[in-house]
Design a protein around this motif. Structure first.
Motif, PDB file in Angstrom:
ATOM      1  N   ASP A 159      61.591 -21.446 -63.860  1.00  0.00           N
ATOM      2  CA  ASP A 159      62.417 -20.525 -64.643  1.00  0.00           C
ATOM      3  C   ASP A 159      63.247 -21.349 -65.615  1.00  0.00           C
ATOM      4  O   ASP A 159      62.975 -22.540 -65.817  1.00  0.00           O
ATOM      5  CB  ASP A 159      63.302 -19.645 -63.741  1.00  0.00           C
ATOM      6  CG  ASP A 159      64.180 -20.440 -62.783  1.00  0.00           C
ATOM      7  OD1 ASP A 159      64.547 -21.590 -63.108  1.00  0.00           O
ATOM      8  OD2 ASP A 159      64.513 -19.912 -61.697  1.00  0.00           O
ATOM      9  N   ALA A 160      64.248 -20.739 -66.237  1.00  0.00           N
ATOM     10  CA  ALA A 160      65.023 -21.439 -67.262  1.00  0.00           C
ATOM     11  C   ALA A 160      65.832 -22.605 -66.705  1.00  0.00           C
ATOM     12  O   ALA A 160      66.204 -23.518 -67.444  1.00  0.00           O
ATOM     13  CB  ALA A 160      65.955 -20.451 -67.966  1.00  0.00           C
ATOM     14  N   ALA A 161      66.123 -22.585 -65.403  1.00  0.00           N
ATOM     15  CA  ALA A 161      66.873 -23.685 -64.789  1.00  0.00           C
ATOM     16  C   ALA A 161      65.967 -24.822 -64.340  1.00  0.00           C
ATOM     17  O   ALA A 161      66.421 -25.959 -64.218  1.00  0.00           O
ATOM     18  CB  ALA A 161      67.680 -23.173 -63.589  1.00  0.00           C
ATOM     19  N   PHE A 162      64.693 -24.524 -64.094  1.00  0.00           N
ATOM     20  CA  PHE A 162      63.746 -25.524 -63.588  1.00  0.00           C
ATOM     21  C   PHE A 162      62.481 -25.467 -64.455  1.00  0.00           C
ATOM     22  O   PHE A 162      61.475 -24.868 -64.068  1.00  0.00           O
ATOM     23  CB  PHE A 162      63.423 -25.257 -62.116  1.00  0.00           C
ATOM     24  CG  PHE A 162      64.631 -25.219 -61.234  1.00  0.00           C
ATOM     25  CD1 PHE A 162      65.255 -26.392 -60.836  1.00  0.00           C
ATOM     26  CD2 PHE A 162      65.175 -24.008 -60.832  1.00  0.00           C
ATOM     27  CE1 PHE A 162      66.387 -26.364 -60.029  1.00  0.00           C
ATOM     28  CE2 PHE A 162      66.318 -23.969 -60.027  1.00  0.00           C
ATOM     29  CZ  PHE A 162      66.926 -25.149 -59.633  1.00  0.00           C
ATOM     30  N   CYS A 163      62.553 -26.090 -65.612  1.00  0.00           N
ATOM     31  CA  CYS A 163      61.489 -25.953 -66.612  1.00  0.00           C
ATOM     32  C   CYS A 163      60.933 -27.285 -67.094  1.00  0.00           C
ATOM     33  O   CYS A 163      60.079 -27.315 -67.983  1.00  0.00           O
ATOM     34  CB  CYS A 163      61.996 -25.151 -67.811  1.00  0.00           C
ATOM     35  SG  CYS A 163      63.548 -25.775 -68.516  1.00  0.00           S
ATOM     36  N   PHE A 164      61.407 -28.413 -66.529  1.00  0.00           N
ATOM     37  CA  PHE A 164      60.933 -29.732 -66.962  1.00  0.00           C
ATOM     38  C   PHE A 164      59.853 -30.233 -66.009  1.00  0.00           C
ATOM     39  O   PHE A 164      60.132 -30.857 -64.985  1.00  0.00           O
ATOM     40  CB  PHE A 164      62.083 -30.746 -66.978  1.00  0.00           C
ATOM     41  CG  PHE A 164      63.104 -30.516 -68.058  1.00  0.00           C
ATOM     42  CD1 PHE A 164      62.938 -29.546 -69.020  1.00  0.00           C
ATOM     43  CD2 PHE A 164      64.252 -31.285 -68.099  1.00  0.00           C
ATOM     44  CE1 PHE A 164      63.886 -29.341 -70.018  1.00  0.00           C
ATOM     45  CE2 PHE A 164      65.210 -31.100 -69.085  1.00  0.00           C
ATOM     46  CZ  PHE A 164      65.024 -30.126 -70.047  1.00  0.00           C
ATOM     47  N   ARG A 165      58.619 -29.948 -66.335  1.00  0.00           N
ATOM     48  CA  ARG A 165      57.498 -30.414 -65.517  1.00  0.00           C
ATOM     49  C   ARG A 165      56.337 -30.735 -66.446  1.00  0.00           C
ATOM     50  O   ARG A 165      56.115 -30.059 -67.442  1.00  0.00           O
ATOM     51  CB  ARG A 165      57.096 -29.365 -64.478  1.00  0.00           C
ATOM     52  CG  ARG A 165      56.759 -28.017 -65.076  1.00  0.00           C
ATOM     53  CD  ARG A 165      56.641 -26.925 -64.029  1.00  0.00           C
ATOM     54  NE  ARG A 165      56.355 -25.639 -64.657  1.00  0.00           N
ATOM     55  CZ  ARG A 165      57.286 -24.821 -65.140  1.00  0.00           C
ATOM     56  NH1 ARG A 165      58.564 -25.136 -65.034  1.00  0.00           N
ATOM     57  NH2 ARG A 165      56.949 -23.679 -65.703  1.00  0.00           N
ATOM     58  N   TYR A 166      55.605 -31.773 -66.104  1.00  0.00           N
ATOM     59  CA  TYR A 166      54.456 -32.157 -66.901  1.00  0.00           C
ATOM     60  C   TYR A 166      53.269 -31.256 -66.563  1.00  0.00           C
ATOM     61  O   TYR A 166      53.026 -30.966 -65.381  1.00  0.00           O
ATOM     62  CB  TYR A 166      54.086 -33.612 -66.631  1.00  0.00           C
ATOM     63  CG  TYR A 166      55.154 -34.597 -67.028  1.00  0.00           C
ATOM     64  CD1 TYR A 166      55.636 -34.637 -68.336  1.00  0.00           C
ATOM     65  CD2 TYR A 166      55.685 -35.498 -66.110  1.00  0.00           C
ATOM     66  CE1 TYR A 166      56.618 -35.545 -68.713  1.00  0.00           C
ATOM     67  CE2 TYR A 166      56.659 -36.418 -66.476  1.00  0.00           C
ATOM     68  CZ  TYR A 166      57.131 -36.428 -67.774  1.00  0.00           C
ATOM     69  OH  TYR A 166      58.103 -37.315 -68.143  1.00  0.00           O
ATOM     70  N   PRO A 167      52.514 -30.817 -67.567  1.00  0.00           N
ATOM     71  CA  PRO A 167      51.321 -30.009 -67.262  1.00  0.00           C
ATOM     72  C   PRO A 167      50.382 -30.703 -66.281  1.00  0.00           C
ATOM     73  O   PRO A 167      49.764 -30.057 -65.436  1.00  0.00           O
ATOM     74  CB  PRO A 167      50.661 -29.846 -68.640  1.00  0.00           C
ATOM     75  CG  PRO A 167      51.783 -29.955 -69.620  1.00  0.00           C
ATOM     76  CD  PRO A 167      52.742 -30.948 -69.015  1.00  0.00           C
ATOM     77  N   ALA A 168      50.287 -32.031 -66.374  1.00  0.00           N
ATOM     78  CA  ALA A 168      49.394 -32.763 -65.472  1.00  0.00           C
ATOM     79  C   ALA A 168      49.827 -32.640 -64.012  1.00  0.00           C
ATOM     80  O   ALA A 168      48.987 -32.707 -63.103  1.00  0.00           O
ATOM     81  CB  ALA A 168      49.337 -34.237 -65.872  1.00  0.00           C
ATOM     82  N   THR A 169      51.135 -32.467 -63.779  1.00  0.00           N
ATOM     83  CA  THR A 169      51.615 -32.286 -62.401  1.00  0.00           C
ATOM     84  C   THR A 169      51.101 -30.975 -61.831  1.00  0.00           C
ATOM     85  O   THR A 169      50.583 -30.925 -60.691  1.00  0.00           O
ATOM     86  CB  THR A 169      53.151 -32.312 -62.364  1.00  0.00           C
ATOM     87  OG1 THR A 169      53.616 -33.544 -62.902  1.00  0.00           O
ATOM     88  CG2 THR A 169      53.661 -32.149 -60.943  1.00  0.00           C
ATOM     89  N   ILE A 170      51.240 -29.914 -62.594  1.00  0.00           N
ATOM     90  CA  ILE A 170      50.763 -28.608 -62.135  1.00  0.00           C
ATOM     91  C   ILE A 170      49.241 -28.638 -61.975  1.00  0.00           C
ATOM     92  O   ILE A 170      48.690 -28.067 -61.020  1.00  0.00           O
ATOM     93  CB  ILE A 170      51.191 -27.511 -63.122  1.00  0.00           C
ATOM     94  CG1 ILE A 170      52.726 -27.512 -63.288  1.00  0.00           C
ATOM     95  CG2 ILE A 170      50.708 -26.145 -62.658  1.00  0.00           C
ATOM     96  CD1 ILE A 170      53.499 -27.388 -61.997  1.00  0.00           C
TER      97      ILE A 170
END
Length: 437
Positions: free
Chosen positions: A241-252
């Motif tokens: 969500d807006a508070a937890f939005c820093f993730r690399y696409p490669a991680t997902i």
């Protein structure tokens, strides 16, 4: 997939606007564009995603290694990859734009601010090309995009001044509509500050699209394949969500390749899904502290962590896993309480660096003695109680207290460092959870 690298003469020259304009121009001409970002950035890629039809790839030699960088590039799809550089072309001791371009053997298109210059723009571009030879960097500065350049005499003066071997790829016209608002970690996210379609279309029309496409080249293939994606019997719940939005696409992508994957929103008060582990990526918990405190999800998450559920938090995730978060306005908010630590926000950033950590004991992302590389950038500081336990010593970077990072309690881990899956950290996370279930 062919590619080009957009390198700036400095930070703040308008690389992101140039990348978005070129992406729009190429897609309007019928090309499928794969956006990418040099350096460990989460914000610029969100703007890429708002314009392109696919997520942006992260390209960082420190986080991924040279071969990991090539693997991540080749995981993309499309006709042309547009790589937005980081800072100025040669800036950065661990993974500069020049190093990324050299590793991928891609040509560099230099973004030059032409607002108050004509021949000086050409002199600047020539200097950047010749400097590569001076320092022994094997990169090809192919030409320029003139940022904030008018048409007519201004544009013609720039074109006439360019020496042989430096091509003019067009201009980005000056426009207040082509300005992205900033906040303390950089630009606002792409879904908050998308550029107007008409302004991007106008900028795209001022670019020499086919020349850009013809200049792109194909990088070499990686020498070694990716790690095998053997499935594990694990369900990972990822805060999103807006508070937890820093993730690399490669991680997902890695989670999806090896495990079951669900998302939930702590800001919205979603209950924690039925899962074997939780991943809290970074983001802006400080901007949503009221909602996080009142929603109840963090309370539930804290109770589950005490019962032994593995929770992995990075930066903003670490902040949410602490006892409290105090904003710059002095407002204190209760968080999940997993770690004996209190977080305070500041007006100036507290750390910005590439990081290397060494595990003192086995933890969620590393075995004892192993080192992992990542990146830290935060405006908060953490004060820990005397009984706090750390999982890592800092080999490079600041970490939590200058010497350590990775608060650990129960089966949970919270770090200031963001890591890329090419480090192997997320594979170890999944495998550790699988063996303890």
């Amino acid at each position: 997939m062919n590619g080009i690298v957009l390198g700036g003469v400095s930070s703040g020259v308008g690389k992101t606007v140039a990348a978005l304009s070129i992406t729009r121009a190429l897609e309007s001409a019928g090309y499928e564009v794969q956006p990418a970002k040099a350096g460990p950035d989460f914000i610029d890629p969100s703007h890429h995603r708002a314009i392109a039809s696919r997520p942006s790839r992260t390209l960082d030699c420190w986080l991924e290694g040279a071969d990991g960088l090539r693997r991540n590039y080749h995981r993309g799809a499309g006709d042309i990859c547009v790589v937005e550089g980081v800072m100025g072309v040669y800036d950065g001791d661990c993974s500069s734009t020049a190093l990324v371009a050299e590793t991928l053997e891609l040509p560099v298109v230099l973004v030059v601010d032409a607002k108050a210059g004509m021949e000086s723009v050409a002199a600047t571009a020539l200097g950047f090309r010749e400097y590569a030879k001076t320092i022994g960097r094997d990169i090809d500065v192919a030409g320029i995009v003139a940022q904030r350049a008018h048409g007519g005499r201004h544009e013609q003066g720039i074109r006439d001044a360019l020496p042989d071997g430096l091509e003019y790829f067009g201009r980005i016209p000056p426009s207040s509509d082509l300005e992205i608002p900033e906040r303390h970690l950089g630009l606002e996210m792409g879904d908050e500050a998308a550029l107007p379609t008409a302004a991007l279309r106008e900028a795209a029309e001022s670019l020499r699209t086919e020349r850009l496409a013809a200049t792109a080249s194909e990088p070499p293939a990686p020498e070694t394949p990716s790690r095998p994606a053997e499935p594990v019997d694990v369900t990972v719940a990822v805060a999103s969500d807006a508070a937890f939005c820093f993730r690399y696409p490669a991680t997902i992508e890695r989670f999806r390749e090896r495990a079951d994957f669900v998302t939930f929103s702590p800001v919205a008060g979603d209950p924690v899904p039925d899962c074997d582990a939780i991943y809290l990526p970074g983001g802006y918990p400080e901007l949503h502290a009221d909602e996080l405190e009142s929603a109840g999800t963090l309370d539930e998450l804290g109770s589950l962590a005490v019962d032994g559920l593995a929770v992995l938090g990075e930066c903003g995730g670490l902040m949410a896993m602490s006892q409290s978060l105090t904003t710059t306005g002095g407002e204190r908010h209760e968080m999940a309480g997993i770690f004996p630590a209190d977080v305070t926000m500041h007006d100036r950033y507290q750390s910005l660096d590439h990081v290397e950590l060494e595990a003192t004991d086995g933890t969620l992302t590393a075995n004892a003695g192993e080192r992992i590389r990542g990146h830290e950038f935060h405006y908060s500081s953490v004060e820990v109680d005397g009984d706090a336990r750390f999982a890592f010593e800092t080999v490079r970077g600041d970490g939590i207290d200058g010497d350590h990072d990775g608060l650990t309690a129960y089966e949970s881990l919270g770090t200031y460092v963001h890591v890329h899956p090419e480090s192997g950290a997320f594979d170890r996370f999944l495998e550790r959870v699988a063996t303890t279930n």
